[in-house]
Design a protein around this motif. Sequence first.
Motif, PDB file in Angstrom:
ATOM      1  N   LYS A 170       0.820  -1.213   0.000  1.00 44.53           N
ATOM      2  CA  LYS A 170       0.000   0.000   0.000  1.00 44.53           C
ATOM      3  C   LYS A 170       0.857   1.268   0.000  1.00 44.53           C
ATOM      4  CE  LYS A 170      -4.035   0.455   1.891  1.00 44.53           C
ATOM      5  NZ  LYS A 170      -5.125   0.593   2.869  1.00 44.53           N
ATOM      6  N   SER A 227      -2.753   9.832  -1.089  1.00 38.25           N
ATOM      7  CA  SER A 227      -2.729   9.442   0.321  1.00 38.25           C
ATOM      8  C   SER A 227      -3.298   8.035   0.498  1.00 38.25           C
ATOM      9  CB  SER A 227      -3.559  10.422   1.148  1.00 38.25           C
ATOM     10  OG  SER A 227      -4.939  10.254   0.848  1.00 38.25           O
ATOM     11  N   ASN A 228      -3.100   7.477   1.669  1.00 35.23           N
ATOM     12  CA  ASN A 228      -3.633   6.158   1.990  1.00 35.23           C
ATOM     13  C   ASN A 228      -5.164   6.164   1.926  1.00 35.23           C
ATOM     14  OD1 ASN A 228      -3.143   3.392   2.876  1.00 35.23           O
ATOM     15  ND2 ASN A 228      -4.152   4.023   4.762  1.00 35.23           N
ATOM     16  N   LEU A 257      -6.226   5.999  -1.634  1.00 37.75           N
ATOM     17  CA  LEU A 257      -6.024   4.638  -2.143  1.00 37.75           C
ATOM     18  C   LEU A 257      -7.180   3.744  -1.707  1.00 37.75           C
ATOM     19  CD1 LEU A 257      -4.294   2.574  -3.665  1.00 37.75           C
ATOM     20  CD2 LEU A 257      -3.094   2.144  -1.515  1.00 37.75           C
ATOM     21  N   CYS A 313       0.798   4.062  -2.902  1.00 39.48           N
ATOM     22  CA  CYS A 313       0.489   5.476  -2.648  1.00 39.48           C
ATOM     23  C   CYS A 313       1.582   6.373  -3.234  1.00 39.48           C
ATOM     24  CB  CYS A 313       0.353   5.738  -1.153  1.00 39.48           C
ATOM     25  SG  CYS A 313      -1.152   5.054  -0.431  1.00 39.48           S
TER      26      CYS A 313
END
Length: 87
Positions: free
Chosen positions: A41, A51-52, A55, A45
């Motif tokens: 992840k 940003s997380n 995502l 990103c």
Amino acid sequence: MSLPNACNQQNSIEQELVNNILDEVKSTLAQLTINNRYMNKQQTCAYLKISNNTLDKLIKHGLPFISVGSTRRFDRVAIDKWLNSRV
């Protein structure tokens, strides 16, 4: 009479440029190995420059991923295809 010689030289230079470009493309593609094709992840990103949270939203909208045990891996090629299909 140096005109045909100059034309041959230009063709030679053009062919050399094409060969150099092809070699560079092949080298770049060869670097896309399994080690850097599949991302976690955090890497995803960074790759997408998001940003997380963004995502996670993209995942909900169908961003492709692969489950490996309890973790997710993201395939660069699949992501690129998915993004291109949405444009």
